[in-house]
Write an enzyme that holds these catalytic residues in place. Sequence first.
Site, PDB file in Angstrom:
ATOM      1  N   ARG A 242      43.103  43.141  48.209  1.00  0.00           N
ATOM      2  CA  ARG A 242      42.685  41.988  47.988  1.00  0.00           C
ATOM      3  C   ARG A 242      43.001  41.585  46.104  1.00  0.00           C
ATOM      4  O   ARG A 242      44.465  42.358  46.209  1.00  0.00           O
ATOM      5  CB  ARG A 242      41.623  42.253  47.427  1.00  0.00           C
ATOM      6  CG  ARG A 242      41.045  44.125  46.961  1.00  0.00           C
ATOM      7  CD  ARG A 242      41.486  44.386  45.771  1.00  0.00           C
ATOM      8  NE  ARG A 242      41.337  43.689  44.731  1.00  0.00           N
ATOM      9  CZ  ARG A 242      42.071  43.603  42.588  1.00  0.00           C
ATOM     10  NH1 ARG A 242      43.215  44.552  43.574  1.00  0.00           N
ATOM     11  NH2 ARG A 242      41.520  42.894  42.128  1.00  0.00           N
ATOM     12  N   GLY A 243      42.501  41.043  45.210  1.00  0.00           N
ATOM     13  CA  GLY A 243      43.143  39.683  44.480  1.00  0.00           C
ATOM     14  C   GLY A 243      44.009  38.941  44.053  1.00  0.00           C
ATOM     15  O   GLY A 243      44.933  38.789  45.665  1.00  0.00           O
TER      16      GLY A 243
ATOM     17  N   ASN B 100      36.493  33.876  39.144  1.00  0.00           N
ATOM     18  CA  ASN B 100      36.996  34.908  38.994  1.00  0.00           C
ATOM     19  C   ASN B 100      35.814  35.923  39.911  1.00  0.00           C
ATOM     20  O   ASN B 100      34.419  35.359  39.969  1.00  0.00           O
ATOM     21  CB  ASN B 100      36.729  35.516  38.107  1.00  0.00           C
ATOM     22  CG  ASN B 100      38.188  36.204  37.461  1.00  0.00           C
ATOM     23  OD1 ASN B 100      38.816  36.710  38.478  1.00  0.00           O
ATOM     24  ND2 ASN B 100      37.748  37.578  36.947  1.00  0.00           N
TER      25      ASN B 100
ATOM     26  N   GLN C 200      36.432  47.565  42.067  1.00  0.00           N
ATOM     27  CA  GLN C 200      37.997  47.489  41.430  1.00  0.00           C
ATOM     28  C   GLN C 200      37.997  47.735  40.085  1.00  0.00           C
ATOM     29  O   GLN C 200      39.662  48.162  39.300  1.00  0.00           O
ATOM     30  CB  GLN C 200      38.333  45.568  41.231  1.00  0.00           C
ATOM     31  CG  GLN C 200      37.847  45.444  42.537  1.00  0.00           C
ATOM     32  CD  GLN C 200      36.621  44.993  43.080  1.00  0.00           C
ATOM     33  OE1 GLN C 200      36.103  45.143  42.270  1.00  0.00           O
ATOM     34  NE2 GLN C 200      36.242  43.522  44.360  1.00  0.00           N
TER      35      GLN C 200
ATOM     36  N   ASP D 154      40.418  33.784  40.453  1.00  0.00           N
ATOM     37  CA  ASP D 154      40.154  32.956  41.968  1.00  0.00           C
ATOM     38  C   ASP D 154      41.022  32.114  42.501  1.00  0.00           C
ATOM     39  O   ASP D 154      41.692  31.219  43.068  1.00  0.00           O
ATOM     40  CB  ASP D 154      39.463  33.751  43.140  1.00  0.00           C
ATOM     41  CG  ASP D 154      39.597  35.825  42.723  1.00  0.00           C
ATOM     42  OD1 ASP D 154      38.801  36.273  41.751  1.00  0.00           O
ATOM     43  OD2 ASP D 154      40.120  35.803  43.767  1.00  0.00           O
TER      44      ASP D 154
HETATM   45  O1  MRU Z   1      37.546  40.129  45.297  1.00  0.00           O
HETATM   46  P1  MRU Z   1      38.161  40.785  44.440  1.00  0.00           P
HETATM   47  O2  MRU Z   1      38.409  42.160  44.669  1.00  0.00           O
HETATM   48  O3  MRU Z   1      39.825  40.289  45.486  1.00  0.00           O
HETATM   49  O4  MRU Z   1      38.628  40.070  43.143  1.00  0.00           O
HETATM   50  C1  MRU Z   1      39.351  39.509  42.371  1.00  0.00           C
HETATM   51  C2  MRU Z   1      39.690  38.900  40.879  1.00  0.00           C
HETATM   52  O5  MRU Z   1      38.546  38.452  40.951  1.00  0.00           O
HETATM   53  C3  MRU Z   1      40.574  39.010  40.269  1.00  0.00           C
HETATM   54  O6  MRU Z   1      40.658  38.703  39.165  1.00  0.00           O
HETATM   55  C4  MRU Z   1      41.618  37.681  40.745  1.00  0.00           C
HETATM   56  O7  MRU Z   1      41.560  37.603  42.030  1.00  0.00           O
HETATM   57  C5  MRU Z   1      42.815  37.912  39.980  1.00  0.00           C
HETATM   58  S1  MRU Z   1      43.760  38.937  40.917  1.00  0.00           S
HETATM   59  C6  MRU Z   1      45.225  38.894  39.441  1.00  0.00           C
END
Ligand code: MRU
Length: 330
Positions: A34-35, A233, A182, A223
Site C-alpha cells: 500500500r502507499g 490523502n 498504518q 494519493d
Molecule cells: O490506504 P493506504 O495505506 O494506501 O494510504 C496511503 C496514504 O494515504 C499515503 O499517505 C499516500 O499513499 C502517500 S504514500 C507516499
Amino acid sequence: MRMIDQTALPTKLTYVTYARPEQVADAIRTMVVRGAPAIGVAAAMGIALAAVRSKAHRLPDFMNELEASAALLRRTRPTAVNLFWGIGRVMKKAASASTVREAKEAISAEVKHMEEEDVKVNRRLAKSGADLIHDGDTVLTQCNAGALATIGYGTALGVVRAAVEQGKLVKVLVPETRPALQGARLTAFELVRDRIACTLITDTAVGHMMSLGRVDLVIVGADRITKDGYVFNKIGTYQEAVLAKRHGLPFYSAAPRSTFDLARTHDEVTIEERGVEEVVQIRGKRIAPKGVPVANPAFDMTPPELVTAMITERGLVKPPYSKNISRLIS
Ligand code: MRU
C-alpha cells in the site's frame, strides 16, 4: 516479484513472492502492499508478470492479455492516481513495440527503471523539503508516507529523513491512523528502526497536541493532487489541515509528479470506501455491536486554501495552485 507483507508488520517482517498478476491485484486490494507510489510500481510489475507468462505469438493477442491484467489491476483501489500512472507507463511501452519479444523486453526495462527512479525522485523531493524543517522541530504526519509506501526512502518521511541527515534534531508525531493503523504499525516501525525520535498518539489527540504547542509543522503524503490543488490523502488528513490553520501551523503535502492528476478536478475523484470489518474490528477483534451501520471512507480531500505549499521533486509549489501546479509539474 518479491515484497514485504505490510499486513504482518510490525509483528513480523516477512516477504511474499508472486508470479501472477492476479496475486498482485489481491495484494494491492488487501494492502499487503500500500502507499500510492508503491502500488503504482507494484501494478506495473503485475503487468510485467502477465507479459513474462504470456505464450501469445501475435502482438494483438499479447496486447489483449496485457489489457485484461491491466483492467484487473485498475479495479483494485480507485483513489491513488499512481496506480493508473504505473499501469499506463508500461502499457505505453508495450504498445510502441513491434513484436511480442520487443514488448516483453521494453516492459521489463521500464519496470526496472521505475523502481530506480522512485528512490531518486524521493531523495530529490526530500531535499527540496528539508529546509522547511528547523532544528528541534516536531513534525506531525498521517498514515505512512515512508519507505514502505514507496520503493524506498519515502515522501513525507523522506523529508524528515533528509532533515535528520542534515544534522537536525527532528521529532515525528505519529497518529495511529485508524482503521488500518498504518501510523501505529508502519510509520512507527520505520522510525523506531531508523532511530528517528517519534511519539505515537491516537488520531483524536491531534488538536490537543497542537493546542499545547507540541507540533511545529505538518507534512503528509498524497494519493492524488488534482489540477485545482486539492490534496487527497489518508482519512484524517483534512482534520489535521483544519486544525493546523486554527493553530497557525504550516501544512505541507509531499508527493512526486506521479501523484499529480492534471486531467481532473477534485469533484471527479472517487474516494475509496473500504469494508466495514476494518471499522468494527481491531486486528480481528470485534469492538462494535453486530448490525451497526458503518461508513469507512479511506481517504479525504484537503482544499487548496489549507495547503501552505506542496513539496515535489521539482521544488515547492505555492499558491495559487490552479496556476502553479500545471506550470511546475507538466
Ligand atoms: O490506504 P493506504 O495505506 O494506501 O494510504 C496511503 C496514504 O494515504 C499515503 O499517505 C499516500 O499513499 C502517500 S504514500 C507516499
